[in-house]
Design a protein around this motif. Structure first.
Motif, short mmCIF file in Angstrom:
data_model
loop_
_atom_site.label_atom_id
_atom_site.label_comp_id
_atom_site.label_asym_id
_atom_site.label_seq_id
_atom_site.Cartn_x
_atom_site.Cartn_y
_atom_site.Cartn_z
N VAL A 326 -26.32 -22.82 14.29
CA VAL A 326 -25.41 -22.04 14.71
C VAL A 326 -23.83 -22.03 14.70
CG1 VAL A 326 -24.65 -20.35 16.16
CG2 VAL A 326 -27.09 -21.57 15.65
N VAL A 327 -23.13 -21.80 14.43
CA VAL A 327 -21.52 -21.64 14.31
C VAL A 327 -21.29 -20.35 14.55
CG1 VAL A 327 -19.25 -22.55 12.60
CG2 VAL A 327 -21.65 -23.65 12.24
N ALA A 328 -19.83 -20.84 15.75
CA ALA A 328 -19.93 -19.31 16.60
C ALA A 328 -18.30 -19.69 16.30
CB ALA A 328 -20.40 -19.45 17.99
N MET A 329 -17.47 -18.33 16.25
CA MET A 329 -16.28 -18.53 16.42
C MET A 329 -15.76 -17.17 16.58
SD MET A 329 -13.37 -19.13 13.58
CE MET A 329 -11.83 -19.28 13.50
N ILE A 330 -14.54 -16.48 17.55
CA ILE A 330 -14.29 -15.55 17.21
C ILE A 330 -12.76 -15.59 16.83
CG2 ILE A 330 -12.35 -14.35 19.30
CD1 ILE A 330 -14.62 -15.38 21.16
N ILE A 331 -12.89 -14.35 15.34
CA ILE A 331 -12.07 -14.57 14.42
C ILE A 331 -10.26 -13.65 14.99
CG2 ILE A 331 -14.45 -14.34 12.86
CD1 ILE A 331 -14.03 -11.86 12.49
N ASP A 332 -10.23 -13.25 16.07
CA ASP A 332 -9.32 -12.71 15.94
C ASP A 332 -8.20 -13.95 15.73
OD1 ASP A 332 -10.71 -11.64 18.06
OD2 ASP A 332 -9.49 -9.95 18.15
N VAL A 333 -8.12 -15.40 16.31
CA VAL A 333 -6.99 -16.24 16.04
C VAL A 333 -7.00 -16.60 14.80
CG1 VAL A 333 -7.69 -16.15 18.49
CG2 VAL A 333 -9.25 -17.92 16.27
N ILE A 334 -7.51 -16.11 13.73
CA ILE A 334 -6.97 -15.74 12.04
C ILE A 334 -6.39 -14.47 11.73
CG2 ILE A 334 -7.85 -16.73 9.68
CD1 ILE A 334 -8.22 -19.22 12.19
N ARG A 335 -5.61 -14.80 11.00
CA ARG A 335 -5.02 -13.98 10.65
C ARG A 335 -5.58 -13.73 9.24
NH1 ARG A 335 0.92 -14.45 8.72
NH2 ARG A 335 1.43 -12.20 10.01
N PRO A 336 -6.53 -11.53 9.32
CA PRO A 336 -6.94 -11.42 8.66
C PRO A 336 -6.56 -11.73 7.07
CG PRO A 336 -6.69 -9.81 10.15
CD PRO A 336 -5.52 -10.76 10.25
N HIS A 337 -6.02 -12.38 6.42
CA HIS A 337 -5.62 -12.46 5.12
C HIS A 337 -6.60 -13.45 4.95
CE1 HIS A 337 -1.98 -14.19 6.24
NE2 HIS A 337 -2.00 -14.49 5.34
N ARG A 338 -6.80 -14.10 5.79
CA ARG A 338 -7.01 -15.71 5.14
C ARG A 338 -8.82 -15.80 5.47
NH1 ARG A 338 -3.61 -20.24 6.87
NH2 ARG A 338 -4.42 -21.32 5.16
N TYR A 339 -9.30 -14.60 6.27
CA TYR A 339 -10.77 -14.76 6.26
C TYR A 339 -11.73 -14.94 5.11
CZ TYR A 339 -10.02 -11.50 10.48
OH TYR A 339 -9.95 -10.73 12.40
N PRO A 340 -11.52 -14.77 3.99
CA PRO A 340 -12.22 -15.27 2.46
C PRO A 340 -11.87 -16.52 2.65
CG PRO A 340 -10.54 -13.58 2.45
CD PRO A 340 -10.42 -13.66 3.14
N GLU A 341 -10.61 -17.25 3.07
CA GLU A 341 -10.82 -18.75 3.23
C GLU A 341 -11.65 -19.90 4.30
OE1 GLU A 341 -6.92 -21.66 3.73
OE2 GLU A 341 -6.35 -19.80 3.49
#
Length: 404
Positions: A326-341
């Motif tokens: 299980v890998v957990a991450m809060i995604i606010d710290v990444i800019r949305p245009h980099r979500y696919p990457e």
């Protein structure tokens, strides 16, 4: 044509000179002051100077004359900063202004004694003026004398327990429309500040975003007096559990758990305890982009010190190729245009085959929820956690995808 108006520094000096002359017995100065010079405060002289230059108050004069130039963190002397103007943007890029009986306002206020302008004032002012909870905090401009700092922040309406303005009526829209409204009500300088802030927002690079995040989080987390504060949470241990325990819904058997953005390691520690209550034995691991926070986590959790690494979520992989259930991450710290990457890298290099990538966000703080981010990037949502038990209006479930 050059601007022949006096500068704000000149008018500040004029107000001090007026008060001092009146106190020294200058009859003309005393007449202008129109109050007892021996008991008058500087604010009385500032009001006189403002009226004599066509302004109804000293704050209105300051707003019109306090011209700001583009700036970044490296241009600042934070000890000089006395006032902040904070342009608040929603995750979709729209600006918020507070709609009041006196017109539209942008959150602004003085730095109070003992406050750090970035850590404290930039959090307090949007909360008390607009009920807005900032996330990222970025420098846009500074006055010539270094006293007035213009920031732009992203975030959302606040529903928590910190002191905040609950009845703020928001106008939201593009910055271009906001500047037209501000100019129409006579706030040309404030409109120029909004333009400056919006330009800084649009020109922010990924590298600057990471550096700005570190400038904010490192000192904030490291000075915290509680374990929860050192993990970026402003509440009690009971509130921490109510806000985070639902992440364990993604855990249905014994295995390994990796917290990306682990800060001081509290979530690692908590997931082990909460999972044990549910009958599962988890082996915790953590990474964080900040060396200082990784050091703090290793100090707090010496038994797991060799399981906590400095790493960037977009590129990190275990030194020996280990992958996690299980890998957990809060995604606010990444800019949305980099979500696919981000998602592709984690599934390809970090999550074990058959394991789960669990994405969530701070309450109301990001552009996309975990489920929305997965779907937007072309992945199925294989499961969702329950909603946090604390009952805030902006709480939402996390979502996971199975690594097939």
């Amino acid at each position: 044509m050059s601007d022949t108006r006096p500068t704000l520094d000149q008018l500040r000096r004029d107000a001090k000179r007026l008060l001092n002359n009146a106190r020294a017995g200058d009859l003309d100065a005393a007449r202008r002051l129109d109050t007892d010079p021996q008991t008058a405060q500087l604010a009385a002289a500032q009001r006189v100077v403002a009226r004599e230059h066509g302004f109804r108050s000293w704050p209105r004069l300051v707003r019109d004359l306090d011209r700001l130039r583009p700036a970044s963190y490296r241009d600042l002397e934070l000890r000089r900063v006395q006032r902040l103007t904070v342009c608040c943007f929603l995750p979709d890029g729209e600006l918020i202004m507070v709609d009041t009986l006196d017109g539209f306002r942008i959150p602004t206020g003085a730095v109070e004694p003992g406050e750090d302008p970035i850590l404290d004032s930039a959090l307090r002012i949007p909360l008390q003026d607009a009920g807005f909870r900032r996330q990222g905090t970025h420098v846009a401009g500074v006055s010539t004398d270094g006293r007035h700092l213009l920031l732009w922040v992203d975030g959302a309406r606040y529903y928590g327990n910190r002191p905040h303005r609950e009845d703020a009526r928001w106008w939201t829209g593009p910055s271009s429309e906001a500047t037209e409204l501000l100019r129409s009500q006579g706030d040309g300088t404030l409109a120029a500040s909004v333009e400056l802030a919006d330009r800084a927002r649009r020109e922010l690079t990924d590298e600057q975003a990471v550096e700005d995040l570190r400038r904010l989080l490192d000192p904030s987390y490291l000075r915290a007096e509680t374990a929860e504060g050192g993990s970026g949470f402003g509440g009690t241990p009971q509130e921490w559990r109510a806000a985070r325990e639902q992440l364990c819904d993604a855990i249905e058997s014994d295995g390994s758990f990796l917290d990306i953005g682990c800060a001081n390691g509290l979530l690692m520690e908590s997931v082990v305890a909460w999972s044990a209550e549910r009958g599962h034995r988890m082996e915790p691991y953590g990474i964080d982009h900040s060396p200082a926070l990784v050091d703090r986590a290793r100090q707090r959790l010496p038994q797991w010190a060799d399981r906590i690494w400095v790493g960037d979520a977009l590129t990190w992989r275990h030194p020996d190729g280990l992958r996690f259930d299980v890998v957990a991450m809060i995604i606010d710290v990444i800019r949305p245009h980099r979500y696919p990457e981000l998602i592709k890298h984690l599934l390809d290099q970090v999550v074990a085959p058959g394991g789960r990538l669990l994405l969530s966000r701070y309450s109301g703080g990001g552009e996309l929820s975990g489920a929305e981010a997965l779907r937007r990037c072309g992945y199925p949502v294989d499961g969702e956690t329950s909603v946090p038990a604390r009952g805030r209006l902006d709480d939402e479930p996390g979502a996971w995808v199975i690594n097939r």
